[in-house]
Motif scaffolding. Structure first.
Motif, PDB file in Angstrom:
ATOM      1  N   VAL A  26     -41.944 106.046 -56.953  1.00  0.00           N
ATOM      2  CA  VAL A  26     -42.270 107.398 -57.412  1.00  0.00           C
ATOM      3  C   VAL A  26     -41.622 107.685 -58.762  1.00  0.00           C
ATOM      4  O   VAL A  26     -42.255 108.229 -59.676  1.00  0.00           O
ATOM      5  N   THR A  27     -40.346 107.319 -58.915  1.00  0.00           N
ATOM      6  CA  THR A  27     -39.608 107.674 -60.134  1.00  0.00           C
ATOM      7  C   THR A  27     -39.871 106.732 -61.300  1.00  0.00           C
ATOM      8  O   THR A  27     -39.874 107.163 -62.459  1.00  0.00           O
ATOM      9  N   PHE A  28     -40.101 105.449 -61.009  1.00  0.00           N
ATOM     10  CA  PHE A  28     -40.194 104.463 -62.088  1.00  0.00           C
ATOM     11  C   PHE A  28     -41.314 104.762 -63.088  1.00  0.00           C
ATOM     12  O   PHE A  28     -41.078 104.719 -64.309  1.00  0.00           O
ATOM     13  N   PRO A  29     -42.550 105.047 -62.636  1.00  0.00           N
ATOM     14  CA  PRO A  29     -43.613 105.325 -63.625  1.00  0.00           C
ATOM     15  C   PRO A  29     -43.271 106.496 -64.550  1.00  0.00           C
ATOM     16  O   PRO A  29     -43.555 106.447 -65.753  1.00  0.00           O
ATOM     17  N   TYR A  30     -42.640 107.550 -63.995  1.00  0.00           N
ATOM     18  CA  TYR A  30     -42.286 108.716 -64.814  1.00  0.00           C
ATOM     19  C   TYR A  30     -41.176 108.374 -65.802  1.00  0.00           C
ATOM     20  O   TYR A  30     -41.298 108.617 -67.008  1.00  0.00           O
ATOM     21  N   VAL A  31     -40.085 107.794 -65.287  1.00  0.00           N
ATOM     22  CA  VAL A  31     -38.928 107.503 -66.135  1.00  0.00           C
ATOM     23  C   VAL A  31     -39.284 106.485 -67.219  1.00  0.00           C
ATOM     24  O   VAL A  31     -38.873 106.625 -68.380  1.00  0.00           O
ATOM     25  N   SER A  32     -40.032 105.453 -66.862  1.00  0.00           N
ATOM     26  CA  SER A  32     -40.365 104.412 -67.843  1.00  0.00           C
ATOM     27  C   SER A  32     -41.192 104.969 -68.998  1.00  0.00           C
ATOM     28  O   SER A  32     -41.065 104.504 -70.135  1.00  0.00           O
ATOM     29  N   ARG A  33     -42.027 105.966 -68.714  1.00  0.00           N
ATOM     30  CA  ARG A  33     -42.834 106.574 -69.769  1.00  0.00           C
ATOM     31  C   ARG A  33     -42.021 107.537 -70.636  1.00  0.00           C
ATOM     32  O   ARG A  33     -42.254 107.655 -71.838  1.00  0.00           O
ATOM     33  N   ILE A  34     -41.055 108.235 -70.022  1.00  0.00           N
ATOM     34  CA  ILE A  34     -40.229 109.179 -70.768  1.00  0.00           C
ATOM     35  C   ILE A  34     -39.223 108.456 -71.649  1.00  0.00           C
ATOM     36  O   ILE A  34     -39.059 108.759 -72.838  1.00  0.00           O
ATOM     37  N   LEU A  35     -38.533 107.488 -71.081  1.00  0.00           N
ATOM     38  CA  LEU A  35     -37.442 106.829 -71.810  1.00  0.00           C
ATOM     39  C   LEU A  35     -37.917 105.734 -72.756  1.00  0.00           C
ATOM     40  O   LEU A  35     -37.154 105.304 -73.628  1.00  0.00           O
ATOM     41  N   ASN A  36     -39.150 105.267 -72.544  1.00  0.00           N
ATOM     42  CA  ASN A  36     -39.679 104.158 -73.354  1.00  0.00           C
ATOM     43  C   ASN A  36     -38.946 102.859 -73.025  1.00  0.00           C
ATOM     44  O   ASN A  36     -37.871 102.880 -72.402  1.00  0.00           O
ATOM     45  N   PRO A  37     -39.492 101.721 -73.438  1.00  0.00           N
ATOM     46  CA  PRO A  37     -38.863 100.438 -73.096  1.00  0.00           C
ATOM     47  C   PRO A  37     -37.409 100.315 -73.550  1.00  0.00           C
ATOM     48  O   PRO A  37     -36.582  99.730 -72.856  1.00  0.00           O
ATOM     49  N   SER A  38     -37.088 100.879 -74.721  1.00  0.00           N
ATOM     50  CA  SER A  38     -35.712 100.739 -75.221  1.00  0.00           C
ATOM     51  C   SER A  38     -34.730 101.484 -74.338  1.00  0.00           C
ATOM     52  O   SER A  38     -33.660 100.958 -73.993  1.00  0.00           O
ATOM     53  N   GLY A  39     -35.071 102.716 -73.943  1.00  0.00           N
ATOM     54  CA  GLY A  39     -34.189 103.496 -73.079  1.00  0.00           C
ATOM     55  C   GLY A  39     -34.037 102.878 -71.707  1.00  0.00           C
ATOM     56  O   GLY A  39     -32.924 102.782 -71.170  1.00  0.00           O
ATOM     57  N   MET A  40     -35.166 102.442 -71.135  1.00  0.00           N
ATOM     58  CA  MET A  40     -35.118 101.794 -69.817  1.00  0.00           C
ATOM     59  C   MET A  40     -34.327 100.492 -69.897  1.00  0.00           C
ATOM     60  O   MET A  40     -33.571 100.159 -68.988  1.00  0.00           O
ATOM     61  N   GLY A  41     -34.508  99.780 -71.007  1.00  0.00           N
ATOM     62  CA  GLY A  41     -33.820  98.505 -71.155  1.00  0.00           C
ATOM     63  C   GLY A  41     -32.313  98.653 -71.177  1.00  0.00           C
ATOM     64  O   GLY A  41     -31.596  97.913 -70.495  1.00  0.00           O
ATOM     65  N   VAL A  42     -31.808  99.648 -71.928  1.00  0.00           N
ATOM     66  CA  VAL A  42     -30.354  99.808 -72.028  1.00  0.00           C
ATOM     67  C   VAL A  42     -29.772 100.314 -70.716  1.00  0.00           C
ATOM     68  O   VAL A  42     -28.683  99.879 -70.294  1.00  0.00           O
ATOM     69  N   VAL A  43     -30.486 101.200 -70.016  1.00  0.00           N
ATOM     70  CA  VAL A  43     -30.003 101.679 -68.717  1.00  0.00           C
ATOM     71  C   VAL A  43     -29.964 100.540 -67.703  1.00  0.00           C
ATOM     72  O   VAL A  43     -28.993 100.369 -66.961  1.00  0.00           O
ATOM     73  N   ASN A  44     -31.033  99.729 -67.671  1.00  0.00           N
ATOM     74  CA  ASN A  44     -31.083  98.606 -66.726  1.00  0.00           C
ATOM     75  C   ASN A  44     -30.034  97.555 -67.060  1.00  0.00           C
ATOM     76  O   ASN A  44     -29.499  96.893 -66.165  1.00  0.00           O
TER      77      ASN A  44
END
Length: 478
Positions: A26-44
């Protein structure tokens, strides 16, 4: 302490497992679109560092703690002493690991650019020592674990949708994740007063715990290495595209394994409890029932998803991932192999304190996986990686079976195996007749075929008077 029924515990653990699958979807599609690959990448990136650090800080307590708590849970003073000993070890290790992370900021440029995430990661490492999930699992408080977990997942979900609104909110997203675990841990500490005393216990002893903890830690580390080894080696040998294809196939295997093992994970504390009381009859009864349960679930799932691998891959990844179909079909027998390994390892070797033997089996499996990857990946790519994983899992299972065969003798019913084989063959024959007519969207194909396959499978089991299925239907009042 009154013990809940095994069926009750299994239901709650399955619910917990499903929540661990559904909430990220549920959360991944929303967060990945908001944060963009760079934001998701640094958090992960920092999340991965935190996960490995927590693995080191726990030193195998997540498994060892369940066993030792289950063996003393009826004596509050002994239980309190054990919990204080293990918690103190965990706290000291967590502080040490978090301190090393903070010191490394002085030497690692990448850390210096994200001080906020480093602090969040260090905090999550220290506070993880108070999660006490091993205490509640050992006490078989699966209803509490499930309710607490879902509560904080819902709170986090709401906070994410309200607060995470732009790419720069990636630190806020990481903070919400920390809040969820921190709130859960605080609740765990307060709730633990129901079972243990907070008054410091005199004469704490740590030495008896160290050796079995280290064996289990080494086992967990070996499993962690070779579950991630394929992707790392594929990236170097075959490139990012191969990693992407393999990740879809292995993702489906992982999701199905979670469902299979969630039904049997609740048995470790109960089996340990019966062993501590020298109640061999009850131990053997549960072992027989759990073996039947795992095989009844794992065998049909493995066969069905071999048939429907293509549609499963298309549903998970889309048309670009169709080349992962063969890879997924090769990986599917692991459901049966790992299911059986769960019996020999988590239900026999670990409850019997044979941690060293468990570590040997897992470590040999990791070595086999590494060696086969080196030889099979260059010429065969993701197919070679899948074959290597399958052989490694089978090797580990065979070694565990060798060490536990004296306890398994007479525990696995050949009548149950016969009933499973006949039912799966009947369901497979039906699939062969209709699979060529399934030309709908992948989700529809899977829904129709699953209804038919598992409907026939269940019907044949009922006709054969499979006692485990009849007992379950009776308890469910079907």
């Amino acid at each position: 302490m009154k013990k809940a029924s095994i069926q009750y515990n299994i239901i709650f653990n399955v619910i917990l497992t499903l929540s661990n699958i559904i909430f990220p979807l549920v959360t991944f599609p929303y967060v990945s679109r908001i944060l963009n690959p760079s934001g998701m990448g640094v958090v992960n990136f920092y999340s991965s560092i935190g996960n490995y650090a927590i693995l080191i800080a726990t030193l195998g307590i997540s498994t060892y703690g369940i066993r030792v708590v289950a063996s003393v849970r009826e004596d509050k003073s002994k239980l309190t002493k054990v919990v204080q000993e293990l918690t103190l070890i965990n706290v000291l290790m967590a502080i040490l690991v978090a301190s090393l992370l903070l010191v490394s900021v002085l030497f690692v440029d990448k850390f210096q650019s994200e001080i906020g995430l480093v602090l969040i990661t260090a905090t999550s490492i220290v506070t993880s020592a108070f999660s006490l999930n091993w205490l509640y699992s050992g006490l078989e408080q699966y209803d509490y674990i499930t309710k607490r977990s879902i509560l904080f997942k819902v709170i986090s979900l709401v906070l994410i949708f309200i607060l995470v609104r732009k790419p720069s909110d990636y630190i806020l997203y990481a903070g919400i994740t920390l809040f969820s675990s921190l709130g859960s841990n605080i609740l765990n500490v307060f709730y633990s007063r129901k079972f243990i005393s907070f008054v410091p216990t005199k004469g704490l002893t740590f030495r008896p715990h160290i050796k079995p903890m280290l064996y289990l830690f080494a086992s967990m580390l070996a499993v962690n290495v070779y579950t991630n080894l394929d992707a790392v080696m594929l990236g170097f040998i075959s490139g990012d595209v191969a990693v992407g294809l393999y990740s879809v196939a292995s993702k489906m295997k992982w999701l199905l394994l979670m469902l299979i093992t969630s039904a049997s994970a609740v048995l470790l504390p109960r089996l340990t409890y019966h062993l501590s009381k020298k109640e061999s009859q009850q131990f053997n009864k549960i072992l027989s029932e759990s073996s039947a349960l795992i095989l009844l679930i794992a065998v049909p799932l493995s066969v069905y998803f071999i048939f429907m691998a293509r549609d499963s891959v298309l549903l998970l990844g889309g048309d670009n991932y169709v080349d992962a179909t063969t890879c997924m079909q090769i990986l599917m027998p692991i459901l049966i192999i790992s299911g059986f390994s769960n019996i020999t390892g988590n239900q026999i070797l670990i409850p019997h304190n044979k941690d060293k033997l468990f570590m040997i089996a897992v470590s040999i499996g990791a070595c086999v996986n590494l060696i086969l990857n080196v030889f099979l990946m260059p010429p065969y790519g993701i197919v070679g990686a899948a074959i290597a994983t399958l052989v490694a899992e089978a090797t580990q299972m065979a070694i565990q079976y060798y060490y536990s065969k004296e306890y398994l003798r007479g525990r696995i019913s050949y009548v149950v195996i016969r009933n499973i084989v006949l039912s799966v063959v009947s369901a497979s024959a039906t699939m062969c007749l209709i699979i060529g007519t399934l030309h709908f969207a992948p989700l529809v194909n899977l829904a129709l075929s699953a209804s038919l396959f598992f409907g026939v499978y269940l019907a044949v089991l009922i006709v054969l008077r499979e006692e485990n299925i009849l007992r379950f239907l009776k308890k469910a009042k079907v």
